[in-house]
Design a protein around this motif. Sequence first.
Motif: not given
Lengths: 325, 258
Positions: A65, A80, A82
Amino acid sequence: MTSDTLEQGATGALGGRGRRLGTGRMGDRLFGISTRGSAIVLLLIIAAIAVFLIAKAVPALKADKANFLTSQEWNPDAAEPRFGILQLAFGTLMSSLMALIIATPVAIGIALFIAFYSPRRLASGLGYVVDLLAAVPSVVYGLWGLQFFVPKMASVANFLHDDFGWIPLFGGDSVGGQSLLTAAVVLAIMILPIISSISREVFLQVPQANVEAALALGATRWEVIRMAVLPFGRSGMVSAAMLGLGRALGETIAVAMVLSTAAGISLHILRPGGNTFAANIANTFGMAGNMGRGALIASGLVLFVITLIVNMLARAIVARRKEFV
Amino acid sequence: MAKRIEISGLNAYYGKTRAIEDISMTVEPRSVTAFIGPSGCGKSTLLRTLNRMHEVIPGARVEGKVLLDDLNLYGSEVDPVAVRRAIGMVFQRPNPFPTMSIFDNVAAGLKLNGVRGRGRLGEIVEKSLRGANLWNEVKDRLNRPGAGLSGGQQQRLCIARAIAVEPQVLLMDEPCSALDPISTLAIEDLIASLKDKYTIVIVTHNMQQAARVSDTTGFFNLAAQGQPGRLVEIDDTNKIFTNPTEKATEDYITGRFG
């Protein structure tokens, strides 16, 4: 024989049908097949590595992301994901370049001393010791660095920070032993033998005729080195330095042991922390999840590309004045 | 600036081996002196003692005296580097610096002597290349590598490099032995034109060459294999080749041995 018929012969020999290559003697044929086989195996291995790396890296890159090239985060296994390589690239390049800057002059000095200044008996012994330095396993360098060198460097760092803190490189809020500078010095010691022994070989190949030409013009020993030796050996020295840089870029375990991995990019080279591609992979691969492994493999690909660029640069530098030797 | 060389009682050694024994002779200024003799007779060794190049070989040493006018080159206060700046040398194989351009090759010795500035260097480089009969062939490619020239041109480049610093003596160690006949002729013409300014000593295996280019010829020989080389006789080139005093000289120049 044209290349066409040669090629036909080659495929024939490999496929075991059609015309034979050469005179058809058994030894020749077997040797031809085995050399060709080795070359093909090499290509297959490289292709397999590339396919594997890309296949593993792509899913992780797709899920990322954050911007893979400019982000400083490294949380690939979060819900998520990163992660980005900026910090790793910075630490890798910074420590390797510092190592190169420290090691190259010393290594070339050693090589010049062995080749031109030292008495013959000392020269062979010294050359042996330098080569021995290359044989020390990197984990030993890591142990030595962590146990012996880091504490020493801590006081050096304090001294540099207190007395030369006005130089931005030595500034910053905190200083310590497990810094990029320490890693660079350990790397410098590790790449010293490669650079030194290749340079020495190159210096020994300088034609005696050129050395005598310089001497006959009335050159002192240093002037002989400047006129005949260094220009002749320049491309060799660049190659040696680049091989050293290649080793420093990829060096894993010693750096992983010496550095206290900490996030962030800083030009304060005395600050504890910093991270490199190889050290990051070594430190986190075991605990990483699926996504994390993919991310690490992607970072490995970047390291590979950087090494490739360094090599191409080196070749370009060597080729630039090729007409002069 | 051309100077007289006076050699007296000179012995040269490689380690324990004596290569030349008790040489005494005089080399006159503004003339060409040729050293001839069979292989291994020490003529190249003698040449290399004249600019103290002999001693750069590990274990090599010299005993005796070489006077350049009044200065003993082997005096304790004499720096061999200074000797080599005053006495130029051209080698058997052309040895231009492979990493340097034609210009830089000629300027190499000048830079060692502290000549600076492209203009000043350029003047001397042109003069030296003209002196070596090479200017017309290379004036359009001074920045090209010196190693790209033909063998004969490279040797003239080396001569230009040697004369650029205006040495007092020019030593030539078989300067044509690696060259074809036409290049050899060019070098011989050059030697003839250089002797107005320089004291020239040339070692050669080619007796015709010695007869063509030299004013004085010294014949060297060794008593037996493994013995040091000696000067058999030295005299006017004419006399050496027509009516030598020693029988050994006559045998050698008439091709009966060597």
